[in-house]
Motif scaffolding. Structure first.
Motif: not given
Length: 521
Positions: A160, A169, A478
């Motif tokens: 992301s 994302a 992430e």
């Protein structure tokens, strides 16, 4: 198989035994396939001895996912063609067809300049390119810090970045995948076509294998998340493979979406007299009718780190941060026309003042040059942290930073900030906090000065992970789990959920040969 495909002289490829996690591993052999056909040949050869396989792209990951612990390494960086383009009128979206080794920076450059190697493109792709050139501009929105990441790696961990606050994302921008399984068979997946319905997975591989499996659906956190397999009772199968960290199959081709590019972009760096007022600003900014594309946080210690380093040959083109500036928030505004952009800027400026900020101390970036300067500023904190740790490793070689990647649901931001601040103060640790506050996703970087402090920080990190999981959050928003954070995944999910994930793994990789160690340790 000839040695130019599978190499056994791994001592010549020592740099491929690590990634940005600073973990080092080992392997028996390595290959650099340049095509789908070569990759298939490698996998079929490895299947003869049931060799384990570790996949790599540009090795920019932070969790050791690309670090081999045994077996064979397949580095996909030479499968790097942009092979076509398609326009979908119903979705008003262009889809770029890419191989897994294409760099994000190369995608951004090619799309921005509309310069592609079209020597092998089809007539349909050439027609789509003409359409793209006549459009008002498109872009690929996922923006992880490392633009040297490959698209295969980004799909692997559902990468992301700052602008995922507005655009989502990588998963949100993948339209189709061609996936090669560990035995060399392939699956073609297209969004909206292959579905998991009622928890039942049904697929047919190119080789004719029928897959029909009732999956044990589990509850995932409703936050930005890159922890474990994405699974819902009714969903697109393609989403199961995105974010699976290369444990189910190998992306050999993907279609990624190019969405309309905003005509007007402003970067705003605002400073507040204390952290609470900065959070007040963020919480209201999230509710604006035309909310920012990105909201990024810098706590007082992060700003102190920048002050201490920016005039030592670093960031010389950035103005000084006034001493009264306690906490910083970066907001990026995207608008489709100039009038809308100015309206967004006026609303944000008023909110800055309402929350105790001073517009005279606020930085505004409009030009491309100024936006690049602010981008350097935003990325400076982790670079300075790494520099400090590298210097400390000279006397303590085993030392590394401890970096969190956790996110919490809306309504828990102040709670998690209080937990971080109190825990660090109580433990007497050095740290900075920064990151994607729009998604309630902050990076706490603990900078240990000794292995004793490292152990204290690691224990604290584990306690935070348990607390975040109880809030309904995620231990990785992430960066993924990789090998480094497998213990954290066990704090987030019960053994029953992990068993359900392992059941999915066995459907596609029954011998547990593909990226062994990722997710499950």
């Amino acid at each position: 198989m000839s040695n130019d495909i599978i190499r056994y002289d791994v001592e010549e490829y020592i740099e491929y035994m690590r990634d940005e996690s600073r973990i080092f591993g080992k392997a028996n052999s390595i290959s650099f396939p340049t095509s789908e056909a070569e990759l298939k040949r490698v996998l079929e050869k490895l299947a003869e001895s049931s060799e384990t396989v570790t996949l790599q792209g540009a090795r920019t990951g932070l969790t050791g996912g690309a670090v081999p612990m045994e077996g064979h390494v397949i580095n996909l960086s030479r499968m790097a063609r942009i092979s076509g383009l398609r326009f979908d009128g119903e979705k008003d979206c262009f889809f770029l067809r890419v191989e897994p080794g294409v760099l994000l920076s190369e995608i951004n450059r090619a799309v921005s300049k509309l310069e592609f190697d079209t020597s092998e493109w089809s007539a349909e792709s050439m027609d789509a390119l003409k359409e793209l050139k006549s459009s008002k501009g498109r872009f690929f929105s996922p923006d992880p810090t490392e633009t040297s990441a490959t698209i295969g790696g980004m799909i692997s961990c559902n990468a992301s970045g700052a602008k995922s606050f507005k655009y989502g994302a990588t998963r949100n921008h993948v339209e189709s995948l061609k996936v090669m399984l560990v035995d060399g068979d392939t699956i073609s997946l297209k969004r909206g076509r292959e579905r998991i319905e009622g928890g039942v997975l049904r697929l047919t591989t190119q080789g004719g294998r029928e897959i029909c499996e009732k999956l044990d659906v589990y509850k995932m956190p409703h936050v930005k998340n890159a922890s474990g397999y994405y699974l819902e009772s009714d969903m697109d199968v393609i989403d199961l493979f995105i974010g699976a960290e290369g444990t189910l199959g190998i992306t050999v081709e993907a279609e990624i979406g190019l969405i309309p590019k905003p005509a007007c972009i402003y970067g705003v760096m605002a400073f507040f007299p204390d952290q609470e007022k900065a959070i007040d600003f963020v919480e209201v900014a999230k509710t604006l009718e035309r909310r920012p594309a990105a909201l990024e946080f810098f706590n007082c210690l992060a700003l102190e780190l920048i002050r201490a380093n920016m005039y030592k040959g670093h960031l010389p083109d950035i103005q000084r941060i006034a001493p009264v500036c306690h906490t910083g928030i970066y907001a990026e505004l995207h608008a489709m026309d100039e009038d809308s952009g100015k309206g967004m800027l006026e609303a944000l400026s008023a909110l800055i003042e309402d929350c105790g900020g001073n517009l005279a101390q606020t930085w505004l970036a409009v030009s491309k040059h100024d936006m690049e300067r602010l981008k350097e500023f935003r990325h400076a904190v982790p670079e300075f942290v790494n520099s400090i740790i590298d210097d400390r490793r000279k006397s303590e070689p085993s030392l590394t930073k401890l970096g969190t990647d956790m996110a919490v649901p809306q309504g828990f931001l102040r709670d998690v900030m209080r937990m971080y601040d109190e825990g660090i103060q109580s433990a007497g640790l050095e740290s900075v906090i920064f990151g994607h506050i729009g998604d309630n996703h902050l990076h706490v970087n603990i900078l240990p000065r000794s292995m004793s402090e490292y152990d204290t920080g690691k224990k604290l990190y584990g306690e935070w992970a348990e607390a975040v999981a109880k809030m309904g959050g995620t231990v990785s928003a992430e960066h993924g789990i990789g090998k480094f954070k497998a213990a954290m995944l066990r704090k987030m999910y019960s053994q029953d959920v992990l068993d359900s994930m392992m059941k999915i793994k066995r459907v596609f990789d029954p011998g547990n040969r593909l990226n062994r160690g990722n997710l499950f340790g």
